[in-house]
Design a protein around this motif. Structure first.
Motif, PDB file in Angstrom:
ATOM      1  N   TYR A  75      26.988   7.892  11.137  1.00 41.50           N
ATOM      2  CA  TYR A  75      28.084   6.741  10.001  1.00 41.50           C
ATOM      3  C   TYR A  75      27.541   7.002   8.385  1.00 41.50           C
ATOM      4  O   TYR A  75      27.877   6.978   7.490  1.00 41.50           O
ATOM      5  N   ILE A  76      25.712   6.642   8.286  1.00 44.84           N
ATOM      6  CA  ILE A  76      25.496   6.210   6.630  1.00 44.84           C
ATOM      7  C   ILE A  76      25.751   7.532   6.633  1.00 44.84           C
ATOM      8  O   ILE A  76      26.583   7.568   4.756  1.00 44.84           O
ATOM      9  N   LYS A  77      25.475   9.013   7.347  1.00 44.74           N
ATOM     10  CA  LYS A  77      25.993  10.196   6.583  1.00 44.74           C
ATOM     11  C   LYS A  77      26.903  10.879   5.801  1.00 44.74           C
ATOM     12  O   LYS A  77      27.674  10.647   4.783  1.00 44.74           O
ATOM     13  N   ASN A 113      27.560  -4.887   6.069  1.00 43.21           N
ATOM     14  CA  ASN A 113      26.749  -5.841   7.976  1.00 43.21           C
ATOM     15  C   ASN A 113      25.692  -5.651   8.635  1.00 43.21           C
ATOM     16  O   ASN A 113      24.940  -6.290   9.352  1.00 43.21           O
ATOM     17  N   ARG A 114      24.701  -4.935   7.814  1.00 41.94           N
ATOM     18  CA  ARG A 114      23.055  -4.376   8.358  1.00 41.94           C
ATOM     19  C   ARG A 114      22.772  -3.795   7.645  1.00 41.94           C
ATOM     20  O   ARG A 114      23.394  -3.051   6.761  1.00 41.94           O
ATOM     21  N   LYS A 115      21.407  -3.483   8.034  1.00 45.07           N
ATOM     22  CA  LYS A 115      20.537  -2.465   7.444  1.00 45.07           C
ATOM     23  C   LYS A 115      20.963  -0.986   6.512  1.00 45.07           C
ATOM     24  O   LYS A 115      21.036  -1.091   5.993  1.00 45.07           O
ATOM     25  N   TYR A 116      21.395  -0.770   7.804  1.00 42.27           N
ATOM     26  CA  TYR A 116      21.683   0.897   7.792  1.00 42.27           C
ATOM     27  C   TYR A 116      22.655   1.475   6.320  1.00 42.27           C
ATOM     28  O   TYR A 116      22.564   1.473   5.729  1.00 42.27           O
ATOM     29  N   GLY A 117      23.901   0.379   6.710  1.00 41.46           N
ATOM     30  CA  GLY A 117      25.117   0.418   6.101  1.00 41.46           C
ATOM     31  C   GLY A 117      24.864  -0.245   4.318  1.00 41.46           C
ATOM     32  O   GLY A 117      25.278   0.471   3.627  1.00 41.46           O
ATOM     33  N   SER A 118      23.778  -0.720   3.688  1.00 37.71           N
ATOM     34  CA  SER A 118      23.834  -1.465   2.516  1.00 37.71           C
ATOM     35  C   SER A 118      23.322   0.149   2.259  1.00 37.71           C
ATOM     36  O   SER A 118      22.800  -0.323   0.468  1.00 37.71           O
ATOM     37  N   ARG A 119      22.233   0.874   1.935  1.00 43.06           N
ATOM     38  CA  ARG A 119      22.063   2.023   1.535  1.00 43.06           C
ATOM     39  C   ARG A 119      23.702   2.890   1.227  1.00 43.06           C
ATOM     40  O   ARG A 119      23.594   3.876   0.482  1.00 43.06           O
ATOM     41  N   GLY A 120      24.350   3.153   2.190  1.00 43.77           N
ATOM     42  CA  GLY A 120      25.730   3.329   1.634  1.00 43.77           C
ATOM     43  C   GLY A 120      27.261   3.077   0.585  1.00 43.77           C
ATOM     44  O   GLY A 120      27.757   3.648  -0.241  1.00 43.77           O
TER      45      GLY A 120
END
Length: 122
Positions: A75-77, A113-120
């Motif tokens: 997803y983040i990719k 809404n969570r740590k992973y998405g903050s990168r994207g």
């Protein structure tokens, strides 16, 4: 000057114009090899973990920690590409003039809404 960070969970401050949902559809297709329509899946207010768990269940896959983390990474990719494809983030969401106010006052607005998405989405 003070820096302000606003955090958004459910689209009340930011609207990504469907980029998150589209990124999830691309991610699950990459994971399973099949296209899955997620348009009926309610994602509002859920954590990434819960969203991924529901998507995996919809695709008849076990929502194990390993499967959820793999889906999140995919997803983040795909998220940056989908944000660009859908013309980025619309500041304001359903919060009325908040986005205009924050932008005019030099505030940095961040959403997810969570740590992973903050990168994207940052």
């Amino acid at each position: 000057m003070k820096k302000v960070v606003f955090w958004d969970i459910d689209g009340t401050l930011l609207n990504t114009k469907g980029a998150g949902r589209l990124s999830m559809e691309v991610a699950i297709a990459e994971l399973t090899g099949d296209r899955t329509d997620l348009s009926a899946l309610n994602m509002a207010g859920l954590t990434d973990w819960d969203i991924c768990s529901r998507i995996l269940e919809k695709c008849n896959l076990e929502p194990t920690a390993e499967n959820i983390e793999q889906l999140q990474k995919l997803y983040i990719k795909h998220l940056p590409e989908m944000l660009l494809r859908l013309s980025g983030i619309c500041v304001g969401g359903s919060a009325g003039n908040f986005g205009e106010f924050a932008t005019a006052h030099g505030c940095f607005i961040f959403g997810f809404n969570r740590k992973y998405g903050s990168r994207g989405k940052g």
